[in-house]
Motif scaffolding. Structure first.
Motif, PDB file in Angstrom:
ATOM      1  N   ILE A   1      47.611  44.348  36.451  1.00 50.01           N
ATOM      2  CA  ILE A   1      46.190  44.685  36.604  1.00 50.01           C
ATOM      3  C   ILE A   1      45.694  45.171  35.257  1.00 50.01           C
ATOM      4  N   GLU A   2      44.762  44.418  34.671  1.00 56.32           N
ATOM      5  CA  GLU A   2      44.292  44.728  33.304  1.00 56.32           C
ATOM      6  C   GLU A   2      42.771  44.738  33.272  1.00 56.32           C
ATOM      7  N   LEU A   3      42.199  45.846  32.773  1.00 58.52           N
ATOM      8  CA  LEU A   3      40.754  46.009  32.717  1.00 58.52           C
ATOM      9  C   LEU A   3      40.133  45.345  31.480  1.00 58.52           C
ATOM     10  N   ASP A   4      40.871  45.340  30.375  1.00 60.61           N
ATOM     11  CA  ASP A   4      40.342  44.824  29.107  1.00 60.61           C
ATOM     12  C   ASP A   4      40.383  43.291  29.124  1.00 60.61           C
ATOM     13  N   ARG A   5      39.202  42.673  29.262  1.00 59.38           N
ATOM     14  CA  ARG A   5      39.171  41.205  29.439  1.00 59.38           C
ATOM     15  C   ARG A   5      39.692  40.469  28.202  1.00 59.38           C
ATOM     16  N   ASP A   6      39.667  41.110  27.047  1.00 60.46           N
ATOM     17  CA  ASP A   6      40.191  40.465  25.837  1.00 60.46           C
ATOM     18  C   ASP A   6      41.715  40.339  25.871  1.00 60.46           C
ATOM     19  N   LEU A   7      42.367  41.225  26.632  1.00 57.72           N
ATOM     20  CA  LEU A   7      43.826  41.183  26.703  1.00 57.72           C
ATOM     21  C   LEU A   7      44.335  40.134  27.687  1.00 57.72           C
ATOM     22  N   VAL A   8      43.503  39.787  28.666  1.00 58.24           N
ATOM     23  CA  VAL A   8      43.962  38.882  29.733  1.00 58.24           C
ATOM     24  C   VAL A   8      44.451  37.543  29.185  1.00 58.24           C
ATOM     25  N   PRO A   9      43.667  36.843  28.317  1.00 59.97           N
ATOM     26  CA  PRO A   9      44.177  35.568  27.778  1.00 59.97           C
ATOM     27  C   PRO A   9      45.417  35.738  26.902  1.00 59.97           C
ATOM     28  N   ILE A  10      45.509  36.866  26.182  1.00 57.65           N
ATOM     29  CA  ILE A  10      46.704  37.120  25.356  1.00 57.65           C
ATOM     30  C   ILE A  10      47.935  37.200  26.249  1.00 57.65           C
ATOM     31  N   LEU A  11      47.810  37.922  27.363  1.00 59.84           N
ATOM     32  CA  LEU A  11      48.931  38.066  28.297  1.00 59.84           C
ATOM     33  C   LEU A  11      49.287  36.736  28.958  1.00 59.84           C
ATOM     34  N   ARG A  12      48.250  35.999  29.386  1.00 56.98           N
ATOM     35  CA  ARG A  12      48.518  34.715  30.064  1.00 56.98           C
ATOM     36  C   ARG A  12      49.206  33.734  29.124  1.00 56.98           C
ATOM     37  N   THR A  13      48.817  33.759  27.855  1.00 59.22           N
ATOM     38  CA  THR A  13      49.446  32.871  26.867  1.00 59.22           C
ATOM     39  C   THR A  13      50.889  33.294  26.613  1.00 59.22           C
ATOM     40  N   LYS A  14      51.064  34.603  26.446  1.00 53.78           N
ATOM     41  CA  LYS A  14      52.396  35.126  26.108  1.00 53.78           C
ATOM     42  C   LYS A  14      53.426  34.818  27.200  1.00 53.78           C
ATOM     43  N   PHE A  15      52.971  34.874  28.471  1.00 56.51           N
ATOM     44  CA  PHE A  15      53.905  34.688  29.589  1.00 56.51           C
ATOM     45  C   PHE A  15      53.625  33.405  30.373  1.00 56.51           C
ATOM     46  N   PHE A  16      53.074  32.426  29.660  1.00 59.40           N
ATOM     47  CA  PHE A  16      52.720  31.126  30.230  1.00 59.40           C
ATOM     48  C   PHE A  16      53.893  30.483  30.954  1.00 59.40           C
ATOM     49  N   ARG A  17      55.092  30.677  30.417  1.00 64.15           N
ATOM     50  CA  ARG A  17      56.278  29.998  30.968  1.00 64.15           C
ATOM     51  C   ARG A  17      56.606  30.437  32.402  1.00 64.15           C
ATOM     52  N   TYR A  18      56.050  31.581  32.823  1.00 70.49           N
ATOM     53  CA  TYR A  18      56.327  32.048  34.185  1.00 70.49           C
ATOM     54  C   TYR A  18      55.399  31.421  35.230  1.00 70.49           C
ATOM     55  N   GLY A  19      54.420  30.644  34.753  1.00 69.97           N
ATOM     56  CA  GLY A  19      53.505  29.964  35.679  1.00 69.97           C
ATOM     57  C   GLY A  19      52.833  30.945  36.616  1.00 69.97           C
ATOM     58  N   ASP A  20      52.759  30.568  37.918  1.00 67.02           N
ATOM     59  CA  ASP A  20      52.053  31.437  38.861  1.00 67.02           C
ATOM     60  C   ASP A  20      52.916  32.603  39.356  1.00 67.02           C
ATOM     61  N   GLN A  21      54.107  32.759  38.765  1.00 66.81           N
ATOM     62  CA  GLN A  21      54.930  33.937  39.079  1.00 66.81           C
ATOM     63  C   GLN A  21      54.442  35.171  38.309  1.00 66.81           C
ATOM     64  N   PHE A  22      53.585  34.920  37.283  1.00 69.35           N
ATOM     65  CA  PHE A  22      52.957  36.025  36.554  1.00 69.35           C
ATOM     66  C   PHE A  22      51.456  35.972  36.844  1.00 69.35           C
ATOM     67  N   ARG A  23      50.984  36.950  37.601  1.00 73.17           N
ATOM     68  CA  ARG A  23      49.579  36.966  38.012  1.00 73.17           C
ATOM     69  C   ARG A  23      48.858  38.131  37.350  1.00 73.17           C
ATOM     70  N   VAL A  24      47.842  37.827  36.546  1.00 72.88           N
ATOM     71  CA  VAL A  24      47.034  38.881  35.934  1.00 72.88           C
ATOM     72  C   VAL A  24      45.739  39.022  36.720  1.00 72.88           C
ATOM     73  N   HIS A  25      45.484  40.218  37.195  1.00 78.01           N
ATOM     74  CA  HIS A  25      44.244  40.509  37.914  1.00 78.01           C
ATOM     75  C   HIS A  25      43.334  41.259  36.942  1.00 78.01           C
ATOM     76  N   GLU A  26      42.235  40.608  36.550  1.00 84.42           N
ATOM     77  CA  GLU A  26      41.292  41.267  35.647  1.00 84.42           C
ATOM     78  C   GLU A  26      40.452  42.206  36.495  1.00 84.42           C
ATOM     79  N   ALA A  27      40.818  43.493  36.490  1.00 83.23           N
ATOM     80  CA  ALA A  27      40.205  44.430  37.426  1.00 83.23           C
ATOM     81  C   ALA A  27      40.404  45.858  36.956  1.00 83.23           C
ATOM     82  N   ASP A  28      39.602  46.732  37.523  1.00 88.41           N
ATOM     83  CA  ASP A  28      39.737  48.170  37.299  1.00 88.41           C
ATOM     84  C   ASP A  28      40.674  48.713  38.374  1.00 88.41           C
ATOM     85  N   ALA A  29      41.810  49.247  37.969  1.00 91.37           N
ATOM     86  CA  ALA A  29      42.803  49.750  38.935  1.00 91.37           C
ATOM     87  C   ALA A  29      42.219  50.840  39.832  1.00 91.37           C
ATOM     88  N   MET A  30      41.189  51.547  39.342  1.00 94.04           N
ATOM     89  CA  MET A  30      40.561  52.622  40.126  1.00 94.04           C
ATOM     90  C   MET A  30      39.806  52.061  41.330  1.00 94.04           C
TER      91      MET A  30
END
Length: 264
Positions: free
Chosen positions: A64-93
Protein backbone atom coordinates in the motif's frame (compact mmCIF):
# COMPACT_ATOMS: atom_id res chain seq x y z
CA UNK A 1 10.86 0.62 3.80
CA UNK A 2 13.42 1.27 1.17
CA UNK A 3 16.78 1.97 -0.43
CA UNK A 4 17.67 4.88 -2.71
CA UNK A 5 16.59 5.56 -6.29
CA UNK A 6 18.25 8.20 -8.49
CA UNK A 7 14.93 9.50 -9.81
CA UNK A 8 13.11 9.89 -6.50
CA UNK A 9 13.65 12.45 -3.78
CA UNK A 10 12.27 11.65 -0.34
CA UNK A 11 9.24 13.85 0.31
CA UNK A 12 8.79 15.73 3.56
CA UNK A 13 5.01 15.81 3.26
CA UNK A 14 4.88 12.00 3.23
CA UNK A 15 7.42 11.79 6.06
CA UNK A 16 9.68 9.70 3.82
CA UNK A 17 12.97 8.38 5.20
CA UNK A 18 14.20 5.45 3.13
CA UNK A 19 15.80 2.53 4.93
CA UNK A 20 19.16 1.66 3.41
CA UNK A 21 21.15 -0.29 6.02
CA UNK A 22 21.43 -3.93 4.91
CA UNK A 23 22.13 -5.20 8.45
CA UNK A 24 18.98 -3.53 9.79
CA UNK A 25 16.92 -4.89 6.87
CA UNK A 26 18.18 -8.44 7.59
CA UNK A 27 17.43 -8.04 11.30
CA UNK A 28 13.88 -6.88 10.56
CA UNK A 29 13.45 -9.83 8.21
CA UNK A 30 14.61 -12.26 10.91
CA UNK A 31 12.07 -10.71 13.33
CA UNK A 32 9.24 -11.10 10.82
CA UNK A 33 10.35 -14.54 9.59
CA UNK A 34 8.06 -14.52 6.51
CA UNK A 35 6.94 -17.85 4.99
CA UNK A 36 5.59 -18.59 1.46
CA UNK A 37 2.15 -19.66 2.68
CA UNK A 38 1.55 -16.40 4.58
CA UNK A 39 -0.27 -13.27 3.39
CA UNK A 40 2.04 -10.29 3.88
CA UNK A 41 1.00 -6.66 3.46
CA UNK A 42 3.56 -3.86 3.42
CA UNK A 43 2.47 -0.31 4.22
CA UNK A 44 4.67 2.36 2.64
CA UNK A 45 7.21 0.17 0.79
CA UNK A 46 9.09 3.28 -0.39
CA UNK A 47 11.68 2.16 -2.92
CA UNK A 48 11.38 -1.50 -2.00
CA UNK A 49 14.44 -2.38 0.13
CA UNK A 50 12.45 -4.58 2.50
CA UNK A 51 9.88 -5.42 -0.19
CA UNK A 52 12.63 -7.17 -2.14
CA UNK A 53 13.46 -9.44 0.81
CA UNK A 54 9.80 -10.13 1.63
CA UNK A 55 9.06 -11.11 -1.98
CA UNK A 56 12.15 -13.33 -2.11
CA UNK A 57 10.89 -15.12 1.03
CA UNK A 58 7.19 -15.44 0.12
CA UNK A 59 6.86 -14.95 -3.66
CA UNK A 60 3.82 -12.69 -3.24
CA UNK A 61 2.92 -9.45 -1.47
CA UNK A 62 0.33 -6.68 -1.22
CA UNK A 63 1.84 -3.21 -0.91
CA UNK A 64 0.00 0.00 0.00
CA UNK A 65 1.74 3.15 -1.24
CA UNK A 66 0.42 6.72 -1.07
CA UNK A 67 3.13 8.40 -3.17
CA UNK A 68 1.94 7.95 -6.77
CA UNK A 69 5.45 8.63 -8.09
CA UNK A 70 6.75 5.53 -6.31
CA UNK A 71 4.11 3.16 -7.68
CA UNK A 72 5.60 2.81 -11.21
CA UNK A 73 9.12 2.49 -9.73
CA UNK A 74 7.93 -0.41 -7.56
CA UNK A 75 5.97 -2.09 -10.37
CA UNK A 76 9.01 -1.90 -12.66
CA UNK A 77 11.41 -3.13 -10.00
CA UNK A 78 9.28 -6.19 -9.18
CA UNK A 79 7.83 -6.77 -12.65
CA UNK A 80 9.05 -10.37 -12.64
CA UNK A 81 6.54 -11.28 -9.92
CA UNK A 82 3.60 -10.45 -12.20
CA UNK A 83 0.26 -10.33 -10.40
CA UNK A 84 1.83 -11.90 -7.29
CA UNK A 85 3.03 -8.37 -6.44
CA UNK A 86 0.06 -6.04 -6.04
CA UNK A 87 0.57 -2.33 -5.39
CA UNK A 88 -2.47 -0.50 -4.07
CA UNK A 89 -2.11 3.24 -4.65
CA UNK A 90 -3.94 4.32 -1.52
CA UNK A 91 -3.80 6.04 1.83
CA UNK A 92 -3.39 3.31 4.48
CA UNK A 93 -5.38 5.52 6.90
CA UNK A 94 -8.46 5.13 4.66
CA UNK A 95 -7.72 1.64 3.33
CA UNK A 96 -10.18 -1.22 3.92
CA UNK A 97 -7.90 -4.10 4.92
CA UNK A 98 -10.89 -6.46 4.67
CA UNK A 99 -10.62 -6.11 0.89
CA UNK A 100 -7.33 -8.08 1.01
CA UNK A 101 -8.84 -11.07 2.81
CA UNK A 102 -10.07 -13.31 0.02
CA UNK A 103 -9.77 -16.44 2.16
CA UNK A 104 -9.63 -17.22 5.88
CA UNK A 105 -5.94 -16.34 6.02
CA UNK A 106 -4.95 -13.61 8.46
CA UNK A 107 -2.79 -10.71 7.35
CA UNK A 108 0.79 -10.12 8.48
CA UNK A 109 1.32 -6.37 8.26
CA UNK A 110 4.72 -4.69 7.95
CA UNK A 111 5.59 -1.03 7.60
CA UNK A 112 7.94 1.88 8.09
CA UNK A 113 5.29 4.29 9.32
CA UNK A 114 5.75 8.05 8.92
CA UNK A 115 5.99 9.67 12.34
CA UNK A 116 3.11 12.08 11.70
CA UNK A 117 0.51 9.35 11.06
CA UNK A 118 1.77 6.38 13.11
CA UNK A 119 -0.66 6.72 16.04
CA UNK A 120 -3.90 7.26 14.04
CA UNK A 121 -2.85 4.53 11.59
CA UNK A 122 -2.32 2.04 14.42
CA UNK A 123 -5.81 2.92 15.78
CA UNK A 124 -7.20 2.34 12.24
CA UNK A 125 -5.48 -1.06 12.01
CA UNK A 126 -6.73 -2.12 15.44
CA UNK A 127 -10.27 -1.88 14.04
CA UNK A 128 -9.35 -4.83 11.74
CA UNK A 129 -7.86 -6.74 14.64
CA UNK A 130 -9.63 -10.05 13.96
CA UNK A 131 -8.13 -10.18 10.44
CA UNK A 132 -4.52 -9.65 11.54
CA UNK A 133 -1.97 -12.29 12.57
CA UNK A 134 0.66 -9.77 13.61
CA UNK A 135 2.15 -6.36 12.80
CA UNK A 136 5.80 -5.32 12.62
CA UNK A 137 6.39 -1.58 12.45
CA UNK A 138 9.31 0.76 12.31
CA UNK A 139 8.25 3.77 14.38
CA UNK A 140 9.74 6.72 16.20
CA UNK A 141 11.33 5.29 19.35
CA UNK A 142 9.03 7.38 21.59
CA UNK A 143 5.94 5.87 19.97
CA UNK A 144 7.25 2.33 20.55
CA UNK A 145 7.99 3.19 24.20
CA UNK A 146 4.41 4.47 24.55
CA UNK A 147 2.95 1.33 22.93
CA UNK A 148 4.93 -1.00 25.20
CA UNK A 149 4.78 0.93 28.52
CA UNK A 150 3.07 -0.54 31.58
CA UNK A 151 1.05 1.21 34.33
CA UNK A 152 3.11 3.70 36.32
CA UNK A 153 5.75 4.20 33.61
CA UNK A 154 6.36 7.68 32.18
CA UNK A 155 5.36 6.72 28.63
CA UNK A 156 2.16 4.92 29.66
CA UNK A 157 -1.05 6.46 28.34
CA UNK A 158 -4.00 6.17 25.98
CA UNK A 159 -1.99 4.54 23.17
CA UNK A 160 -0.51 1.94 25.57
CA UNK A 161 -3.94 0.99 26.91
CA UNK A 162 -5.69 0.75 23.54
CA UNK A 163 -2.85 -1.22 21.94
CA UNK A 164 -2.58 -3.59 24.91
CA UNK A 165 -6.36 -4.10 25.06
CA UNK A 166 -6.12 -5.64 21.58
CA UNK A 167 -2.51 -6.88 21.34
CA UNK A 168 0.58 -8.24 22.97
CA UNK A 169 3.25 -5.55 22.40
CA UNK A 170 6.98 -6.35 22.04
CA UNK A 171 9.61 -3.62 21.73
CA UNK A 172 12.18 -5.49 19.58
CA UNK A 173 15.17 -3.23 18.86
CA UNK A 174 16.39 0.30 18.17
CA UNK A 175 17.31 1.60 14.69
CA UNK A 176 19.71 4.57 14.53
CA UNK A 177 19.11 7.60 12.22
CA UNK A 178 22.08 6.71 10.01
CA UNK A 179 20.24 3.57 8.80
CA UNK A 180 18.05 5.90 6.68
CA UNK A 181 18.38 8.35 3.83
CA UNK A 182 17.78 11.12 4.58
CA UNK A 183 18.66 10.53 8.25
CA UNK A 184 15.75 11.51 10.50
CA UNK A 185 16.42 13.62 13.60
CA UNK A 186 15.11 10.92 15.92
CA UNK A 187 15.84 7.31 16.85
CA UNK A 188 13.50 4.65 15.51
CA UNK A 189 12.55 1.25 16.87
CA UNK A 190 10.90 -1.94 15.66
CA UNK A 191 7.77 -3.07 17.48
CA UNK A 192 5.75 -6.27 17.14
CA UNK A 193 2.00 -6.23 17.83
CA UNK A 194 0.28 -9.63 18.11
CA UNK A 195 -3.52 -9.40 18.35
CA UNK A 196 -4.91 -11.47 21.23
CA UNK A 197 -6.78 -14.49 19.88
CA UNK A 198 -9.03 -14.11 22.94
CA UNK A 199 -9.12 -10.70 24.61
CA UNK A 200 -7.84 -10.93 28.24
CA UNK A 201 -10.61 -8.51 29.30
CA UNK A 202 -13.64 -7.58 27.21
CA UNK A 203 -15.38 -4.22 27.49
CA UNK A 204 -19.19 -4.38 27.26
CA UNK A 205 -19.10 -1.28 25.03
CA UNK A 206 -15.86 -0.59 23.17
CA UNK A 207 -16.75 3.03 22.35
CA UNK A 208 -17.53 3.76 26.00
CA UNK A 209 -14.20 2.18 27.00
CA UNK A 210 -12.34 4.34 24.45
CA UNK A 211 -14.16 7.45 25.72
CA UNK A 212 -13.26 6.73 29.35
CA UNK A 213 -9.58 6.22 28.48
CA UNK A 214 -9.47 9.37 26.34
CA UNK A 215 -11.16 11.54 28.99
CA UNK A 216 -9.04 10.07 31.81
CA UNK A 217 -5.84 11.10 30.02
CA UNK A 218 -7.03 14.54 28.86
CA UNK A 219 -5.11 16.03 31.78
CA UNK A 220 -2.78 13.30 32.89
CA UNK A 221 -1.38 15.22 35.89
CA UNK A 222 -4.85 15.35 37.45
CA UNK A 223 -6.51 12.58 39.45
CA UNK A 224 -9.25 10.25 38.26
CA UNK A 225 -11.64 12.10 40.59
CA UNK A 226 -11.04 15.32 38.64
CA UNK A 227 -10.74 13.93 35.12
CA UNK A 228 -13.74 11.60 35.29
CA UNK A 229 -16.07 13.71 37.45
CA UNK A 230 -18.50 14.28 34.55
CA UNK A 231 -18.77 10.49 34.06
CA UNK A 232 -18.54 8.83 37.46
CA UNK A 233 -18.49 9.84 41.14
CA UNK A 234 -15.57 9.24 43.50
CA UNK A 235 -17.87 6.99 45.55
CA UNK A 236 -18.67 4.85 42.49
CA UNK A 237 -14.94 4.52 41.72
CA UNK A 238 -14.33 3.38 45.31
CA UNK A 239 -17.15 0.85 45.00
CA UNK A 240 -15.26 -0.61 41.99
CA UNK A 241 -12.12 -0.97 44.11
CA UNK A 242 -10.38 1.99 42.41
CA UNK A 243 -8.82 4.84 44.39
CA UNK A 244 -10.21 8.12 42.95
CA UNK A 245 -7.07 9.91 44.16
CA UNK A 246 -4.88 8.03 41.67
CA UNK A 247 -3.63 9.54 38.44
CA UNK A 248 -4.81 7.75 35.27
CA UNK A 249 -1.39 6.27 34.49
CA UNK A 250 -1.62 4.07 37.62
CA UNK A 251 -4.51 2.02 36.20
CA UNK A 252 -4.21 -1.06 34.00
CA UNK A 253 -6.46 -2.08 31.11
CA UNK A 254 -8.73 -4.14 33.38
CA UNK A 255 -9.47 -1.18 35.70
CA UNK A 256 -10.46 1.04 32.77
CA UNK A 257 -12.75 -1.73 31.50
CA UNK A 258 -14.30 -1.97 34.98
CA UNK A 259 -15.06 1.79 34.93
CA UNK A 260 -16.51 1.76 31.41
CA UNK A 261 -18.62 -1.36 32.11
CA UNK A 262 -20.08 0.40 35.14
CA UNK A 263 -21.23 3.24 32.85
CA UNK A 264 -22.97 1.05 30.28
Amino acid sequence: MSNSHPGHKARKRFGQNFLQDGNVIRRILRSISPKPEQHLVEIGPGLGALTEELLAATGHLDAIELDRDLVPILRTKFFRYGDQFRVHEADAMQFDFRSLCQDQQRLRIVGNLPYNISTPLIFHLLSFNELIEDMHFMLQKEVVLRLAAGPGENNYGRLSIMAQYFCQVDNLFLVPPEAFHPAPKVDSAIVRLIPHKTLPVVAKDLEKFQDVVRIAFNQRRKTLRNNLKELISAEALESLGIDPGLRPERLGVAEFVRISDHLV
